[in-house]
Design a protein around this motif. Sequence first.
Motif, mmCIF file in Angstrom:
data_model
loop_
_atom_site.group_PDB
_atom_site.id
_atom_site.type_symbol
_atom_site.label_atom_id
_atom_site.label_comp_id
_atom_site.label_asym_id
_atom_site.label_seq_id
_atom_site.Cartn_x
_atom_site.Cartn_y
_atom_site.Cartn_z
ATOM 1 N N TYR A 1 -6.995 4.256 5.756
ATOM 2 C CA TYR A 1 -6.174 3.626 6.787
ATOM 3 C C TYR A 1 -6.612 4.247 8.109
ATOM 4 O O TYR A 1 -6.304 5.394 8.398
ATOM 5 N N ILE A 2 -7.371 3.480 8.892
ATOM 6 C CA ILE A 2 -8.004 4.014 10.091
ATOM 7 C C ILE A 2 -7.155 3.742 11.326
ATOM 8 O O ILE A 2 -6.723 2.607 11.570
ATOM 9 N N LYS A 3 -6.940 4.786 12.090
ATOM 10 C CA LYS A 3 -6.322 4.649 13.408
ATOM 11 C C LYS A 3 -7.435 4.852 14.426
ATOM 12 O O LYS A 3 -7.853 5.987 14.694
ATOM 13 N N PRO A 4 -7.959 3.768 15.009
ATOM 14 C CA PRO A 4 -9.125 3.897 15.902
ATOM 15 C C PRO A 4 -8.894 4.837 17.070
ATOM 16 O O PRO A 4 -9.849 5.445 17.574
ATOM 17 N N ASN B 1 0.843 -1.196 0.000
ATOM 18 C CA ASN B 1 0.000 0.000 0.000
ATOM 19 C C ASN B 1 0.875 1.241 0.000
ATOM 20 O O ASN B 1 2.056 1.197 0.365
ATOM 21 N N PHE B 2 0.276 2.347 -0.416
ATOM 22 C CA PHE B 2 0.921 3.658 -0.318
ATOM 23 C C PHE B 2 -0.025 4.568 0.451
ATOM 24 O O PHE B 2 -1.191 4.738 0.071
ATOM 25 N N VAL B 3 0.464 5.141 1.567
ATOM 26 C CA VAL B 3 -0.392 5.900 2.481
ATOM 27 C C VAL B 3 -0.115 7.392 2.397
ATOM 28 O O VAL B 3 1.045 7.817 2.365
ATOM 29 N N PHE B 4 -1.194 8.167 2.397
ATOM 30 C CA PHE B 4 -1.107 9.620 2.540
ATOM 31 C C PHE B 4 -1.544 9.978 3.955
ATOM 32 O O PHE B 4 -2.645 9.644 4.379
ATOM 33 N N PHE B 5 -0.659 10.661 4.668
ATOM 34 C CA PHE B 5 -0.919 11.086 6.038
ATOM 35 C C PHE B 5 -0.614 12.577 6.094
ATOM 36 O O PHE B 5 0.536 12.980 5.923
ATOM 37 N N ILE C 1 -5.550 6.698 2.549
ATOM 38 C CA ILE C 1 -5.469 7.985 3.247
ATOM 39 C C ILE C 1 -5.796 7.732 4.715
ATOM 40 O O ILE C 1 -6.754 7.015 5.025
ATOM 41 N N GLN C 2 -5.008 8.321 5.606
ATOM 42 C CA GLN C 2 -5.289 8.200 7.038
ATOM 43 C C GLN C 2 -5.916 9.484 7.559
ATOM 44 O O GLN C 2 -5.273 10.527 7.581
ATOM 45 N N LEU D 1 -12.673 0.542 3.930
ATOM 46 C CA LEU D 1 -11.707 0.182 4.965
ATOM 47 C C LEU D 1 -10.570 -0.611 4.340
ATOM 48 O O LEU D 1 -10.762 -1.710 3.847
ATOM 49 N N GLY D 2 -9.357 -0.041 4.395
ATOM 50 C CA GLY D 2 -8.220 -0.695 3.759
ATOM 51 C C GLY D 2 -7.137 -1.152 4.702
ATOM 52 O O GLY D 2 -6.414 -2.098 4.412
#
Length: 443
Positions: A268-271, A186-190, A233-234, A294-295
């Motif tokens: 990309y969820i951070k609960p 995966n590639f994440v945008f934060f 995306i987070q 949800l990824g």
Amino acid sequence: MNKYFPGISRIEYRPDAGPEDTLVYRHYNPHETVHGRTMEEWLKFSVCYFNTFRYCGSDDHYGERAHQRTWDDGSRSLDNYKRRMMAAFEFFYKLNIKYYSVSDRDMAPEGDSYDETNRYLDEMVTLACDLQRQTGMRPLYYSADLFSHPRYMNGAGANPDAHVFAYACAQVKRAMDAAKRLDAENFVFFNPRDGYQSVLQRQFFRDMSHMAQLYRMAVQYKEKIGFRGQLLIQPKPADPRRQQYEADAMATMYMLRHFNLDKQYKLYIKPAFSRIMGRTYEHDVYMAAAFNMLGCVDASDSFPEFSGTSDICAQDMRDATFIMKCVLEQGGLQQGGFSLGGRVRRESVEPRDLFHGHILAMDTFARALRNAARMISDGFFARSLQQRYTTYKSGYGERVEQSSMSFEECEDYVRKCGEPQPQSTRWEHFENMFNYYVYPPRQ
């Protein structure tokens, strides 16, 4: 693979371990089949490089670094980054997992110029590729750090300065090249600095349009270079910005849908961020899953009494079971997984504490996986939930489900059927059932 963590062997599964045996897995058995797949397939644990190897026990306002590591002299030299990476891969190998999560600036420092920065990154990616071949590791996700450098103090994709926007895009391009080389899943945008401090200083729609343009170019470049990873995306509510545009799952999904990007991205969820906003730990996980967005999930938590990011290692069995129930019900996270985003406390100064924290989180989610699997297989929750919605199975309710009703027809139905009778939510019944699986009775 025994230089920086001497005396620690590869972590093994030992369900009979005693209370003081904290360098073994009591619940995480990667080869155990649960609900049709192995634990390793369901969970896909990943070590967060930043919180594990970049965080050195400093408090933002109350103290300098407390963690003195043999592999880290605190400098930004390339040699220091290389030692840190060697230590990281030894840790990954001994933790006995297959994934790690990392950004470009985690891997390599900034140089004195754009070209020098890229040379540093290329050299470190080459080293990482070599270590991956030796260990069988690869990134669960890769990302571009668009927040640490002072150039991004007013944001990256939403920065009012077009020059900074261009730099951010160029950095993402290079990071995506690295992600492909490393075979990242995966590639994440934060984007924790893409927001505002005052409504007087920003044009909201313009900012978000620019962010969408960056996301659109990322999709185009992904296709151009043949990168097969999922784009994520987070969302994050606040800190360091007073308000952030991608504050939660709904805000982020709405923005993506508005700009016709919802088919190319997942979340990309951070609960723990939901908890910071005064919501339940699992809220954004279920919200993203409801829209098939949800990824990936961050397996960390924050202290409930603290309205900020404390990044503790996940340990709450109820919270983790809520998450795993959702993940199993949607059939898994596909290319995503669980990033171990917790960090040891400032006062946890021994290197072995890193293992203790990760084992704690992994065992918590492994046990939660078993809980959720039993919950789903038994079918009691599904039946109880179906009973709550039984009026939508036929007649008037079925037509509502099919979106084929008008206000006039609703009024006719009320005139015919009269006042609806109150129905109990049976909240206590559901919570009681949930506790049965989280804390099963003694056999």
